[in-house]
Write an enzyme that holds these catalytic residues in place. Structure first.
Site, short mmCIF file in Angstrom:
data_model
loop_
_atom_site.label_atom_id
_atom_site.label_comp_id
_atom_site.label_asym_id
_atom_site.label_seq_id
_atom_site.Cartn_x
_atom_site.Cartn_y
_atom_site.Cartn_z
N GLY A 17 70.38 75.97 -24.76
CA GLY A 17 69.01 76.20 -25.23
C GLY A 17 68.47 74.95 -25.90
N ARG B 238 63.89 72.70 -31.83
CA ARG B 238 62.86 71.73 -32.23
C ARG B 238 63.34 70.30 -32.06
NH1 ARG B 238 62.26 73.79 -38.12
NH2 ARG B 238 64.29 74.57 -37.54
N ASP C 219 67.88 75.14 -43.51
CA ASP C 219 67.31 75.81 -42.33
C ASP C 219 68.06 77.11 -42.05
OD1 ASP C 219 65.47 75.97 -40.29
OD2 ASP C 219 66.59 74.70 -38.89
P1 ATP Z 1 65.50 75.46 -34.06
O1 ATP Z 1 65.51 74.13 -33.45
O2 ATP Z 1 64.17 75.87 -34.52
O3 ATP Z 1 66.57 75.59 -35.13
P2 ATP Z 1 67.19 76.96 -32.31
O4 ATP Z 1 68.12 77.43 -33.41
O5 ATP Z 1 66.93 77.92 -31.19
O6 ATP Z 1 65.80 76.54 -32.93
P3 ATP Z 1 69.09 74.91 -31.63
O7 ATP Z 1 69.79 74.97 -32.95
O8 ATP Z 1 68.84 73.57 -31.03
O9 ATP Z 1 67.68 75.60 -31.70
O10 ATP Z 1 69.91 75.80 -30.61
C1 ATP Z 1 69.59 75.90 -29.24
C2 ATP Z 1 70.41 77.04 -28.64
O11 ATP Z 1 71.80 76.73 -28.71
C3 ATP Z 1 70.22 78.37 -29.38
O12 ATP Z 1 70.18 79.40 -28.39
C4 ATP Z 1 71.47 78.50 -30.20
O13 ATP Z 1 71.81 79.86 -30.40
C5 ATP Z 1 72.51 77.79 -29.33
N1 ATP Z 1 73.60 77.21 -30.15
C6 ATP Z 1 73.47 76.36 -31.20
N2 ATP Z 1 74.68 76.03 -31.72
C7 ATP Z 1 75.60 76.69 -30.97
C8 ATP Z 1 77.04 76.78 -31.01
N3 ATP Z 1 77.77 76.13 -31.90
N4 ATP Z 1 77.64 77.57 -30.08
C9 ATP Z 1 76.91 78.24 -29.15
N5 ATP Z 1 75.56 78.19 -29.05
C10 ATP Z 1 74.91 77.44 -29.95
#
Ligand code: ATP
Length: 292
Positions: free
Chosen positions: A42, A45, A156
Site C-alpha cells: 500500500g 502519505r 502518528d
Molecule cells: P499514512 O501514510 O497516512 O500513515 P498508511 O498508514 O496507510 O497511511 P503506510 O504506513 O505507508 O501508510 O502503509 C501503507 C500500507 O502498508 C498500509 O496498508 C499498511 O497497513 C501497510 N503496512 C505498513 N507497515 C506494515 C508492516 N510492517 N507489515 C505489513 N503491512 C504494513
C-alpha cells in the site's frame, strides 16, 4: 569507543554521517541492493510499503524523496533511525534496519500478518466486546508507555498504524514524522493538505499550530501528551466503532478541538461504563499536558 570514532569521523564510504553515534548507526544501515522488493502492500502519505525479503520476510517502507539536498533533514532522519534500534517490545513492530543513503531511503521492519485496527473497525465493522477492547487498549498503552520511557514520541498514532495479530497488538510507524521534511521539501504549493482521517487524532495544541500555509520548517508541538490524545481517539474508535466528530467538515473539527471542545457523549449509544472510560481518556490527556 563509539564516541571516539564518531567524533573524528563524519564522512565515510562517500557518505556524510551525523557525528553522534556514527559507528552504531552504520550497523543499522542496509545496502538497498541487499533487499529483494516484492509486491506493493500500500501507499501512504510518505511512501510505499512493499512485501520484501531480507533474511526472511520483511516489510520495506520506501520513502518518496524530493528533498535529497537537505542535509539537515537527512541527518535528522538518520538520528531518528538510530533511536529505533532501542525499541524492543512485543507490542512494537520489530525494526530491522534502514537504507539511509539517498536516493533510496527505506525502513525495514518485520512484516505484520494481521489486519490493522482501522480495517477491523471501519472496513469490516467488527465489534469487539468489552473484554477484548480492554485487552487491545492495554497492549497499546504498554507499547506506547515503553516508547515514552525511551524518549520516543510516536507522533502518528492511529488505528491504521496498529496491527492485530492473533490477539496481539503491534504498533508501527513511530517517530517517523520528520521524514515528511524530506518527502515534501520541494512541493510547489505549501498549502495545508489534510489527509482523510488525520484530524481527529490531533490534540488541541497541534490544531492551534496548523497554518493554512504550513511549511515543514514549522514544527508541530508533538509530545507525550499529544500521543495520549491520539490514544484517546483510538480508544473512542474501539468503544464506539467510529471516529469522534464523525461527518463534520475539517474546518468545524479544527475550530471545536482548537477551542478545547470535546465530542459530546450525550447522544452516544453506549453504556455508562463506556462513557466513563472515555472521560478517563480525556482526564489522562489533561494530566499529561499539565505535567509537560
Ligand atoms: P499514512 O501514510 O497516512 O500513515 P498508511 O498508514 O496507510 O497511511 P503506510 O504506513 O505507508 O501508510 O502503509 C501503507 C500500507 O502498508 C498500509 O496498508 C499498511 O497497513 C501497510 N503496512 C505498513 N507497515 C506494515 C508492516 N510492517 N507489515 C505489513 N503491512 C504494513
Amino acid at each position: 569507543q563509539d564516541s571516539q570514532v564518531s567524533d573524528t569521523e563524519t564522512i565515510t564510504d562517500g557518505h556524510r554521517w551525523p557525528r553522534q553515534n556514527s559507528l552504531s548507526m552504520r550497523e543499522w544501515d542496509i545496502p538497498f541492493e541487499e533487499l529483494r522488493i516484492g509486491e506493493s502492500i500500500g501507499t501512504g502519505r510518505f511512501g510505499t510499503v512493499y512485501r520484501g525479503y531480507w533474511h526472511g520476510d520483511v516489510a520495506i517502507k520506501v520513502f518518496k524523496m524530493d528533498n535529497l539536498n537537505d542535509e539537515k533533514a537527512l541527518d535528522q532522519f538518520r538520528i531518528e533511525v538510530s533511536t529505533f534500534r532501542k525499541t524492543r517490545h512485543e507490542n512494537l513492530v520489530l525494526f530491522m534496519g534502514a537504507c539511509m543513503n539517498p536516493p533510496q531511503l527505506a525502513i525495514v521492519t518485520s512484516l505484520s500478518k494481521g489486519m490493522t485496527l482501522y480495517t477491523h473497525i471501519h472496513l469490516r465493522k467488527d465489534k469487539f466486546n468489552m473484554n477484548k477492547t480492554t485487552i487491545v487498549a492495554q497492549q497499546i498503552t504498554q507499547g506506547m508507555g515503553y516508547l515514552h520511557a525511551k524518549g520516543i514520541v510516536h507522533k502518528d498514532l492511529k488505528s491504521k498504524n496498529i496491527f492485530l495479530e492473533n490477539g496481539k497488538v503491534v504498533i508501527t510507524d513511530f517517530g517517523l514524522f520528520s521524514v515528511t521534511k524530506l518527502c515534501f521539501g520541494n512541493r510547489k504549493s505549501n498549502a495545508l493538505g489534510i489527509p482523510a482521517g488525520w484530524l481527529c487524532y490531533l490534540a488541541p495544541e497541534i490544531m492551534r499550530s496548523l497554518k493554512a500555509h504550513q511549511s515543514h520548517d514549522d514544527e508541530l508541538p508533538f509530545s507525550e501528551a499529544s500521543d495520549v490524545y491520539a490514544f484517546g481517539t483510538v480508544w473512542y474508535e474501539l468503544l464506539c466503532g467510529e471516529w469522534p466528530f464523525k461527518g463534520q467538515t475539517p474546518e468545524a473539527i479544527i475550530w471545536q478541538v482548537g477551542k478545547g471542545m470535546k465530542q459530546p457523549l450525550a447522544n452516544l449509544q453506549a453504556s455508562r461504563d463506556v462513557k466513563v472510560s472515555l472521560c478517563c481518556g480525556v482526564y489522562m490527556y489533561s494530566v499529561n499536558m499539565n505535567s509537560a
